[in-house]
Design a protein around this motif. Structure first.
Motif, PDB file in Angstrom:
ATOM      1  N   ALA A 176     -20.666   3.778 -17.721  1.00 20.57           N
ATOM      2  CA  ALA A 176     -21.684   4.405 -18.585  1.00 20.57           C
ATOM      3  C   ALA A 176     -22.418   5.288 -17.438  1.00 20.57           C
ATOM      4  CB  ALA A 176     -22.667   3.447 -19.186  1.00 20.57           C
ATOM      5  N   LEU A 177     -22.694   4.860 -16.298  1.00 14.49           N
ATOM      6  CA  LEU A 177     -23.429   5.652 -15.267  1.00 14.49           C
ATOM      7  C   LEU A 177     -22.538   6.915 -15.066  1.00 14.49           C
ATOM      8  CD1 LEU A 177     -24.780   2.754 -13.113  1.00 14.49           C
ATOM      9  CD2 LEU A 177     -26.318   4.468 -14.580  1.00 14.49           C
ATOM     10  N   GLU A 178     -21.314   6.844 -14.850  1.00 17.62           N
ATOM     11  CA  GLU A 178     -20.559   7.999 -14.762  1.00 17.62           C
ATOM     12  C   GLU A 178     -20.627   9.033 -15.854  1.00 17.62           C
ATOM     13  OE1 GLU A 178     -16.743   6.649 -13.376  1.00 17.62           O
ATOM     14  OE2 GLU A 178     -17.743   5.400 -11.685  1.00 17.62           O
ATOM     15  N   ASN A 179     -20.426   8.464 -17.045  1.00 22.20           N
ATOM     16  CA  ASN A 179     -20.195   9.608 -18.140  1.00 22.20           C
ATOM     17  C   ASN A 179     -21.586   9.575 -18.741  1.00 22.20           C
ATOM     18  OD1 ASN A 179     -17.183   9.818 -18.516  1.00 22.20           O
ATOM     19  ND2 ASN A 179     -17.606   7.554 -17.917  1.00 22.20           N
ATOM     20  N   ALA A 180     -22.684   9.053 -18.625  1.00 21.70           N
ATOM     21  CA  ALA A 180     -23.876   9.727 -19.240  1.00 21.70           C
ATOM     22  C   ALA A 180     -24.349  11.060 -19.031  1.00 21.70           C
ATOM     23  CB  ALA A 180     -25.114   8.997 -18.654  1.00 21.70           C
ATOM     24  N   ASP A 181     -25.248  11.732 -19.588  1.00 21.59           N
ATOM     25  CA  ASP A 181     -25.338  13.024 -19.527  1.00 21.59           C
ATOM     26  C   ASP A 181     -26.774  12.933 -18.509  1.00 21.59           C
ATOM     27  OD1 ASP A 181     -23.744  14.479 -21.151  1.00 21.59           O
ATOM     28  OD2 ASP A 181     -24.958  13.963 -22.874  1.00 21.59           O
ATOM     29  N   HIS A 182     -27.437  11.980 -18.617  1.00 22.76           N
ATOM     30  CA  HIS A 182     -28.714  12.091 -17.718  1.00 22.76           C
ATOM     31  C   HIS A 182     -28.570  10.330 -17.052  1.00 22.76           C
ATOM     32  CE1 HIS A 182     -30.343  15.467 -19.689  1.00 22.76           C
ATOM     33  NE2 HIS A 182     -30.229  14.822 -20.698  1.00 22.76           N
ATOM     34  N   VAL A 183     -29.064  10.184 -15.895  1.00 20.16           N
ATOM     35  CA  VAL A 183     -29.314   8.802 -15.458  1.00 20.16           C
ATOM     36  C   VAL A 183     -31.005   8.834 -14.962  1.00 20.16           C
ATOM     37  CG1 VAL A 183     -28.982   6.964 -13.749  1.00 20.16           C
ATOM     38  CG2 VAL A 183     -27.016   8.610 -14.758  1.00 20.16           C
ATOM     39  N   VAL A 184     -31.560   7.958 -15.633  1.00 15.89           N
ATOM     40  CA  VAL A 184     -33.206   7.895 -15.504  1.00 15.89           C
ATOM     41  C   VAL A 184     -33.117   6.742 -14.289  1.00 15.89           C
ATOM     42  CG1 VAL A 184     -35.249   7.322 -16.357  1.00 15.89           C
ATOM     43  CG2 VAL A 184     -34.012   8.945 -17.551  1.00 15.89           C
ATOM     44  N   GLY A 195     -42.360   7.071  -8.910  1.00 10.21           N
ATOM     45  CA  GLY A 195     -41.523   6.246  -9.018  1.00 10.21           C
ATOM     46  C   GLY A 195     -40.575   6.226 -10.046  1.00 10.21           C
ATOM     47  N   VAL A 196     -40.068   7.572 -10.320  1.00  7.47           N
ATOM     48  CA  VAL A 196     -39.040   7.686 -11.428  1.00  7.47           C
ATOM     49  C   VAL A 196     -38.207   9.115 -11.084  1.00  7.47           C
ATOM     50  CG1 VAL A 196     -40.485   8.977 -12.740  1.00  7.47           C
ATOM     51  CG2 VAL A 196     -38.512   7.931 -13.816  1.00  7.47           C
ATOM     52  N   GLU A 197     -37.075   9.099 -11.090  1.00  9.74           N
ATOM     53  CA  GLU A 197     -36.253  10.405 -11.018  1.00  9.74           C
ATOM     54  C   GLU A 197     -35.190  10.321 -12.145  1.00  9.74           C
ATOM     55  OE1 GLU A 197     -32.717  11.472  -7.522  1.00  9.74           O
ATOM     56  OE2 GLU A 197     -33.688   9.586  -7.471  1.00  9.74           O
ATOM     57  N   VAL A 198     -34.840  11.639 -12.353  1.00 16.30           N
ATOM     58  CA  VAL A 198     -33.712  11.916 -13.359  1.00 16.30           C
ATOM     59  C   VAL A 198     -32.536  12.530 -12.877  1.00 16.30           C
ATOM     60  CG1 VAL A 198     -33.141  13.065 -15.549  1.00 16.30           C
ATOM     61  CG2 VAL A 198     -35.587  11.970 -15.241  1.00 16.30           C
ATOM     62  N   VAL A 199     -31.566  12.226 -12.920  1.00 16.77           N
ATOM     63  CA  VAL A 199     -30.094  12.960 -12.487  1.00 16.77           C
ATOM     64  C   VAL A 199     -29.559  13.336 -13.617  1.00 16.77           C
ATOM     65  CG1 VAL A 199     -27.979  12.782 -10.947  1.00 16.77           C
ATOM     66  CG2 VAL A 199     -30.148  11.299 -10.373  1.00 16.77           C
ATOM     67  N   THR A 200     -29.165  14.650 -13.795  1.00 14.00           N
ATOM     68  CA  THR A 200     -28.730  15.256 -14.940  1.00 14.00           C
ATOM     69  C   THR A 200     -27.431  15.748 -14.452  1.00 14.00           C
ATOM     70  OG1 THR A 200     -30.688  15.762 -15.912  1.00 14.00           O
ATOM     71  CG2 THR A 200     -28.889  16.995 -16.910  1.00 14.00           C
ATOM     72  N   ARG A 201     -26.345  15.432 -15.269  1.00 13.98           N
ATOM     73  CA  ARG A 201     -25.124  16.160 -14.932  1.00 13.98           C
ATOM     74  C   ARG A 201     -24.833  17.320 -15.311  1.00 13.98           C
ATOM     75  NH1 ARG A 201     -19.668  13.358 -16.258  1.00 13.98           N
ATOM     76  NH2 ARG A 201     -20.234  13.290 -18.052  1.00 13.98           N
ATOM     77  N   PRO A 236     -28.711   4.942 -18.015  1.00  5.76           N
ATOM     78  CA  PRO A 236     -27.593   6.058 -18.486  1.00  5.76           C
ATOM     79  C   PRO A 236     -27.975   6.576 -19.898  1.00  5.76           C
ATOM     80  CG  PRO A 236     -26.253   4.041 -18.469  1.00  5.76           C
ATOM     81  CD  PRO A 236     -27.754   3.615 -18.006  1.00  5.76           C
ATOM     82  N   VAL A 237     -28.441   7.712 -19.947  1.00  2.84           N
ATOM     83  CA  VAL A 237     -28.719   8.219 -21.339  1.00  2.84           C
ATOM     84  C   VAL A 237     -27.759   9.481 -21.677  1.00  2.84           C
ATOM     85  CG1 VAL A 237     -30.659   8.841 -22.834  1.00  2.84           C
ATOM     86  CG2 VAL A 237     -31.026   7.577 -20.690  1.00  2.84           C
ATOM     87  N   MET A 238     -27.601   9.707 -22.928  1.00  2.00           N
ATOM     88  CA  MET A 238     -26.840  10.816 -23.569  1.00  2.00           C
ATOM     89  C   MET A 238     -27.923  11.825 -23.979  1.00  2.00           C
ATOM     90  SD  MET A 238     -23.813   9.777 -22.852  1.00  2.00           S
ATOM     91  CE  MET A 238     -22.694  11.014 -23.326  1.00  2.00           C
ATOM     92  N   ALA A 239     -27.297  12.966 -24.007  1.00  4.30           N
ATOM     93  CA  ALA A 239     -28.149  14.198 -24.439  1.00  4.30           C
ATOM     94  C   ALA A 239     -28.983  14.155 -25.685  1.00  4.30           C
ATOM     95  CB  ALA A 239     -27.436  15.536 -24.423  1.00  4.30           C
ATOM     96  N   GLY A 265     -30.156  11.297 -26.672  1.00  3.36           N
ATOM     97  CA  GLY A 265     -31.212  10.297 -26.664  1.00  3.36           C
ATOM     98  C   GLY A 265     -30.416   8.979 -26.655  1.00  3.36           C
ATOM     99  N   THR A 266     -29.100   8.866 -26.808  1.00  5.41           N
ATOM    100  CA  THR A 266     -28.585   7.409 -26.989  1.00  5.41           C
ATOM    101  C   THR A 266     -28.447   6.673 -25.665  1.00  5.41           C
ATOM    102  OG1 THR A 266     -26.988   8.476 -28.661  1.00  5.41           O
ATOM    103  CG2 THR A 266     -26.616   6.091 -27.471  1.00  5.41           C
ATOM    104  N   ILE A 267     -29.323   5.644 -25.518  1.00  2.23           N
ATOM    105  CA  ILE A 267     -29.329   4.892 -24.173  1.00  2.23           C
ATOM    106  C   ILE A 267     -28.079   3.977 -24.105  1.00  2.23           C
ATOM    107  CG2 ILE A 267     -30.590   3.092 -22.940  1.00  2.23           C
ATOM    108  CD1 ILE A 267     -33.279   4.460 -24.371  1.00  2.23           C
ATOM    109  N   LEU A 268     -27.337   4.422 -23.106  1.00  7.52           N
ATOM    110  CA  LEU A 268     -26.062   3.470 -23.103  1.00  7.52           C
ATOM    111  C   LEU A 268     -26.138   2.242 -22.385  1.00  7.52           C
ATOM    112  CD1 LEU A 268     -23.682   6.376 -21.890  1.00  7.52           C
ATOM    113  CD2 LEU A 268     -23.864   5.653 -24.318  1.00  7.52           C
ATOM    114  N   GLY A 269     -26.976   2.178 -21.521  1.00  4.72           N
ATOM    115  CA  GLY A 269     -27.035   0.837 -20.596  1.00  4.72           C
ATOM    116  C   GLY A 269     -28.067   0.787 -19.709  1.00  4.72           C
ATOM    117  N   VAL A 270     -28.333  -0.279 -18.916  1.00  2.30           N
ATOM    118  CA  VAL A 270     -29.306  -0.499 -18.170  1.00  2.30           C
ATOM    119  C   VAL A 270     -28.730  -1.131 -16.810  1.00  2.30           C
ATOM    120  CG1 VAL A 270     -31.376  -1.861 -17.667  1.00  2.30           C
ATOM    121  CG2 VAL A 270     -31.210  -0.961 -19.737  1.00  2.30           C
ATOM    122  N   LYS A 271     -28.939  -0.771 -15.682  1.00  2.00           N
ATOM    123  CA  LYS A 271     -28.598  -1.680 -14.570  1.00  2.00           C
ATOM    124  C   LYS A 271     -29.871  -1.838 -13.695  1.00  2.00           C
ATOM    125  CE  LYS A 271     -25.498  -1.356 -10.405  1.00  2.00           C
ATOM    126  NZ  LYS A 271     -24.566  -0.772  -9.830  1.00  2.00           N
TER     127      LYS A 271
END
Ligand SMILES: Cc1cc2nc3c(=O)[nH]c(=O)nc-3n(C[C@H](O)[C@H](O)[C@H](O)COP(=O)(O)OP(=O)(O)OC[C@H]3O[C@@H](n4cnc5c(N)ncnc54)[C@H](O)[C@@H]3O)c2cc1C
Lengths: 290, 828
Positions: free
Chosen positions: B189-197, B822-828, B317-320, B322-328
């Motif tokens: 999920a982290l590898e394939n998400a459009d964004h990782v918050v 305290g937050v960062e967004v990584v977008t693919r 991991p979040v998709m474009a 808005g689908t929230i795929l998961g939580v680590k």
């Protein structure tokens, strides 16, 4: 928690009370008991004789002079202050402040004298009484003396009372026609301990003639902020004046608040200016309305 | 997607004749209220016994210290003192309490008084018994304890450091439990998400529901019979028995718990078993009943605080779309100095792994540590609330950071009404719900569009900010004790259950007793409602025994009142017992009326032939035939009915898979959706709640007034926790809030007007369609934090604390321009 065993006496008049108080080193005046009894339960004070003055007629009267000046007996309760037509007429802010002290049970018993003699810097009434220019009438074995409210609150839990003295009453001068009173408090919940208090008395029409600004819970005793007062006195009565004058407090340098569970010293310093400004503005508006 | 979760759990829907309706579903006044309002209730402190003494505990002023010596001679010499008990004696007279944790955490040794060392401020080192409370208190001050202070550790994460001061030598470190929960495929999920918050840290604070009545017990170790009588307000006496019996070396049939009225408990009163154990030993030693009524400061120092949890390295991991795929995430629970009911908190959160959302990939690396603070104990919303707060914070942070509307983002990710029963990534089965509808109702109740408009109009320069926040939460109820095996595979626990006993009394009234220990939830009332429906009579004629008495009430090992389950387990048992009684009544009536059972019905306290109400026999007649006129009956009938019927309700559970950490962990999932509108004074951080609404779904409602009361209570407690109530320790391990001067418990004056809305999606899995709802899930914490965040500007830090004092809010508003967020967004 529970009291240690302690003796109790209820004198019939002030003289007897003074004598009982002088009879022992460990004697203490008991008024509403809302603080003293808790202190005793927590065993942080050693008292072996309680001299209960709460029912003495001489300390229970509210007298209003022809000019609207008040003399309030030390053992008048908060509830009585709140309900008294004389107080509501002459000093409405005092009635309202008394009506907001903690809860109903405490207001039924707590007294104006106890509230002052505890000299707890977070208590409701001391800063207001200073702003109102009150005088404390103290009775001792050797007679009476008068202490301006400003000088009465000496330090943390230290009123300006000599051993053996009793606060008899509090005199409050009449509120001038062109005067208003403001009172602001920031507390954690609706009826909890205050973080900072500010009281103000402002007299004058378009120009401020006399301003008294008092801050509390910012140090061991409520303090008048003379720098802010100086900027107010003689200036036009406007929001801008108040705003500019409050800058004298700045970030509260010079204030000496403590840090505790309700707020840090730094936070108290920062909100002091805000509350002072609001209290003065409130006083100004109330004065203008009357 | 590499791995798709496969359905692992099936739960049978319950087929039942639905007899509820005439009384159930109505707000009938509570049977309990009369005695409570008139001061006629029996609380533990009202209990008095001949020759009774009063106990007072001597507590440590230090957070961590070696006990050099304890000298009780001056205390014993005081007139009126019956005697004392110290840790050294306890070590000789009893065993350490059994531990839920496996080794090495399970090697931890705790006795009912501190032995050798004290480990938190308030740890009990001795107890005194005297003829009055006053003397006991005075004597406690005369107990001289010499301490050698040790360095204290008060941070739950720092406690995990190998160099941190060690609390329990026998554990070898301060880590008492660790496990990784890994569901779905978070790496994928982290590898394939459009964004990782990524969020650095979220901290859920310590607080308590501070029940109005503190702990109390009167314990009498009867010399003649060897029975230990315990009249107390412990809310889970069977658990307490299981712990106390082995510690004292007494069989369980010699331990007799009783209680009647309890002034609130909220989970906190599960934790009084160490004191009860000490009182038992004191009673035995001195040959007297020992009474203990806890003072508020003792309660705050030592009765137990709610679980404190810190989440770090959160990745979402979040998709474009808005689908929230998961939580680590890595989670640290700080259990305080001893393990009271812990480390169960390390698994109980997993009842609600994805929160209210279709989140499929979750990895939680969970560590539980001990520190020099008061032990934690379950507190309303136990362990799930902490996790749900994390999930709700994540949803709001994702919305803020990626520019989604928080309403739409929720609706997009919610489990939808048609998805139920819904299986979560760890094989829990959510029974029923309609979250979008609940959200719409709550938003409608506050007039959301109007507030959005007000918020915009307010603009800058007003000195005020309006924030609107949503908290969607679950109250998972009727837990499967098998989840304890995920903590420790050796534990012989699984399933759940409750017992009830119904009998027809001599004149045809009904008596019911239960295994539960109610604390204000109105069990007497709701049990009477369901029984009245099943037996066709008035609830007024159903007497439900007040409180619990181990000598007379029926029970199972799960009995008690905790964890949002009475409506399912307690009422399930009551209904089962009533059905059995109904069957016997019908049997006797058929004989007496010479009719076929199938033609009979019950109503108005009678059995009658359907269609011919004249052919009837009242319950008094049935009772007469069985109890005092049985020669009239056939011998077979007389021998086969007793009109005394016991039923144990057993929920349909299997044993979870402890290796995969999966299984159905709770039977029901009530939901609460809160919307909070608040106004912040920018110059002080002061908050005023302007509007507040709750939409609650607990399935079929048995008594709406009682449900509303629970909603109000949970809401007030949650708001109190979010804004006022916190237990904090200074670096030396001194508690900063040990009285109500410093711990501002919320009062009615602080609580907003609460608007309530209801959704009813009946549970297909329970005997009555109800879902347990008493804990509430901590939704105000979620909603208040979200509202505060909503009021802040875009550059403000993330609201990372569950408790936000005026000062903290002030600092969030007046943050430094480039303060770390305290937050960062990584977008693919
Ligand atoms: C839970 C709680 C919360 C409270 N919160 C607040 C609050 O927010 N704000 C607030 O202002 N107060 C608060 N109080 C304190 C309350 O207002 C007390 O009533 C007050 O501080 C003392 O007044 P008393 O009449 O009860 O005096 P006592 O408790 O009887 O006496 C207080 C002290 O004053 C001395 N004393 C009293 N009268 C005299 C006298 N005539 N002459 C000489 N000495 C005297 C006593 O010897 C003692 O040292 C709170 C009290 C409680 C219990």
């Amino acid at each position: 928690m529970l009291l240690e065993s302690v003796e109790y006496t209820r004198p019939r008049n002030l003289d007897e009370a003074l004598r009982a108080l002088a009879s022992r080193e460990g004697a203490a005046v008991l008024a509403g008991g809302q603080s003293l009894v808790n202190v005793l339960k927590n065993r942080v004070a050693s008292v072996d004789l309680l001299v209960d003055v709460s029912r003495l007629d001489e300390l229970r009267r509210i007298e209003v002079g022809a000019d609207g000046g008040l003399e309030i007996g030390a053992c008048v309760t908060y509830d009585e202050l709140e309900r008294s037509d004389d107080i509501r007429g002459a000093q409405p802010m005092l009635a309202s402040a008394a009506g907001h002290i903690e809860d109903r049970q405490i207001r039924n018993r707590g007294t104006i004298g106890g509230n002052c003699c505890l000299s707890d810097p977070s208590n409701n009434l001391p800063p207001l009484l200073i702003a109102l220019g009150a005088t404390m009438n103290v009775q001792g074995p050797g007679g009476g003396r008068q202490v301006p409210a400003e000088d009465f609150f000496f330090g943390y839990f230290m009123p300006a009372l000599e051993p053996g003295e009793i606060l008899r009453s509090i005199s409050i001068p009449p509120l001038a026609d062109d005067a208003g009173v403001g009172y602001q408090a920031l507390s954690v919940g609706h009826d909890s301990k205050a973080i900072v208090r500010a009281a103000a008395h402002v007299r004058g029409g378009d120009t401020i003639e006399d301003a008294r600004v008092v801050l509390a819970v910012v140090g061991p005793r409520p303090v008048r902020h003379s720098a802010m007062e100086d900027l107010l006195n003689g200036a036009p009565a406007s929001a801008e004046t108040v705003e500019r004058a409050s800058e004298a407090i700045g970030d509260g340098d010079g204030l000496e608040p403590i840090s505790d569970a309700h707020g840090s010293a730094d936070y108290r310093r920062r909100v002091a200016r805000v509350l002072a400004r609001r209290a003065v503005y409130e006083a100004m508006m109330r004065g203008a309305r009357s | 997607m590499s791995s798709v979760p496969v359905a692992q759990t099936t739960v049978e829907s319950v087929e039942k004749p639905d007899r509820l309706g005439e009384w159930s579903g109505k707000s009938i006044p509570r049977k309990e209220d009369g005695r409570h309002l008139k001061g006629q209730a029996l609380f533990t402190d009202d209990k008095w016994q001949h020759r009774m003494g009063y106990a007072h505990f001597v507590r440590s002023p230090h957070a961590h210290a070696r006990i050099v010596s304890v000298d009780t001679s001056r205390a014993e010499a005081l007139e009126g003192v019956f005697g004392t008990l110290t840790g050294d004696e306890v070590k000789d007279l009893s065993e350490p309490f059994f531990q839920i944790a496996p080794p090495p955490g399970g090697n931890l040794k705790e006795w009912c008084l501190a032995v050798g060392k004290v480990r938190y401020q308030g740890d009990a080192v001795a107890v005194v018994l005297a003829e009055s409370r006053e003397i006991a208190r005075d004597a406690a001050e005369l107990v001289e304890v010499e301490y050698e202070p040790l360095p204290a550790i008060v941070d739950g994460i720092a406690a995990a450091d190998p160099d941190a001061p060690l609390l329990h030598d026998e554990v070898g470190s301060n880590i008492v439990w660790h496990g990784v929960y890994d569901y779905g495929d978070i790496d994928w999920a982290l590898e394939n998400a459009d964004h990782v918050v990524k969020i650095d840290r979220l901290h859920f604070h310590r607080f308590s529901s501070t029940p109005l009545e503190c702990n109390a017990a009167v314990v009498n170790w009867e010399q003649g019979t060897g029975v230990i009588e315990i009249f107390s307000n412990n809310q889970m006496p069977m658990f307490a028995s299981l712990v106390i019996g082995p510690a004292l070396g007494v069989p369980s049939n010699k331990i007799q718990f009783q209680s009647q009225d309890i002034g609130g408990a909220f989970g906190i009163k599960i934790g009084s078993y160490p004191q009860i154990t000490a009182l038992a030993l004191l009673s035995k030693k001195l040959g007297r009943p020992a009474k203990w009524t806890e003072y508020r400061t003792d309660h705050m120092l030592s009765a137990g605080h709610g679980n404190e949890r810190t989440f770090v390295d959160i990745q979402v991991p979040v998709m474009a779309d808005g689908t929230i795929l998961g939580v680590k995430v890595r989670a640290f629970d700080d259990a305080g100095a001893y393990l009271h009911y812990e480390p169960l908190g390390a698994v109980i959160w997993s009842q609600v792994v994805p929160g209210c959302y279709k989140i499929k990939h979750v990895q939680v690396d969970f560590t539980e540590t001990v520190s020099n603070k008061c032990p934690t104990i379950p507190n309303r919303g136990y362990s799930r609330m902490q996790h749900l707060w994390l999930i709700e914070r994540i949803v709001d942070v994702v919305a803020t950071e990626l520019g989604f509307d928080p309403v739409e983002l929720r609706k997009h990710n919610y489990i939808q009404p048609e998805d139920y029963p819904y299986e979560t990534p760890n094989a829990c089965v959510y029974d029923s719900g309609d979250l979008p509808k609940a959200l719409d109702l709550a938003l409608g109740a506050v007039d959301y569009p109007a507030w959005l408009k007000r918020q915009e109009e307010l603009g800058t320069g007003s000195g005020k900010r309006i924030g609107i926040g949503i908290g969607t939460t679950l109250d998972s109820g009727t837990n499967n004790f098998g989840q304890a095996r995920i903590i420790n595979p050796e534990l012989p626990f699984s399933g759940n259950g409750e017992a009830a006993y119904a009998k027809l009394d001599l004149y045809g009234e009904v008596n019911l007793n239960l295994g539960t220990t109610p604390q204000g939830q109105g069990h007497e009332t709701t049990a009477a409602q369901v029984v009245a429906d099943i037996l066709g009579m008035s609830p007024d004629d159903v007497n439900v025994t007040a409180g619990f008495d181990q000598r007379h009430n029926t029970y199972v090992a799960f009995s008690g009142t905790y964890a949002s389950q009475f409506a399912v387990t307690g009422l399930g048992a009551a209904m089962g017992a009533a059905e059995k009684l109904r069957a016997e009544i019908l049997k006797v009536a058929a004989y007496a009326l010479e009719a076929d059972e199938a033609d009979l019905d019950l109503g108005g306290g009678q059995v009658f032939v359907r269609g011919d109400r004249e052919r009837a026999i009242p319950f008094i007649g049935i009772a007469n035939l069985v109890y005092s006129n049985n020669a009239v009956l056939s011998p077979e009938l007389a021998g086969s009915v007793s009109l005394n019927c016991r039923h144990v309700y057993v929920p349909p559970f299997q044993v979870p898979d402890h290796e995969a950490k999966t299984g159905n962990l709770t039977l029901t999932y009530a939901s609460q959706t809160h919307v909070c509108v608040l106004e912040i004074d920018e110059e002080t951080g002061h908050v005023e709640i302007l509007d507040y609404a709750v939409a609650d779904d607990c399935g079929r409602v048995i008594n709406p007034m009682i449900v509303d009361g629970q909603v109000h209570g949970a809401t007030a407690l949650g708001i109190g926790a979010a804004l006022f109530e916190t237990f904090e320790y200074d670096d030396e391990g001194q508690l900063m809030q040990s009285s109500f001067y410093d711990y501002h418990a919320i009062t009615a004056l602080d609580a907003p007007h609460i608007k309530t809305e209801h959704v009813q999606t009946p549970s297909p899995f329970t005997p009555n369609g109800a879902k347990g709802m008493g804990e509430g899930g901590g939704a105000p914490l979620h909603a208040v934090c979200a509202a505060i965040q909503n009021a802040l500007d875009d550059g403000a830090p993330v609201v990372s604390e569950s408790h936000n004092s005026w000062e903290r809010i002030y600092r969030l508003i007046n943050h430094e321009p480039n303060a770390p967020r305290g937050v960062e967004v990584v977008t693919r």
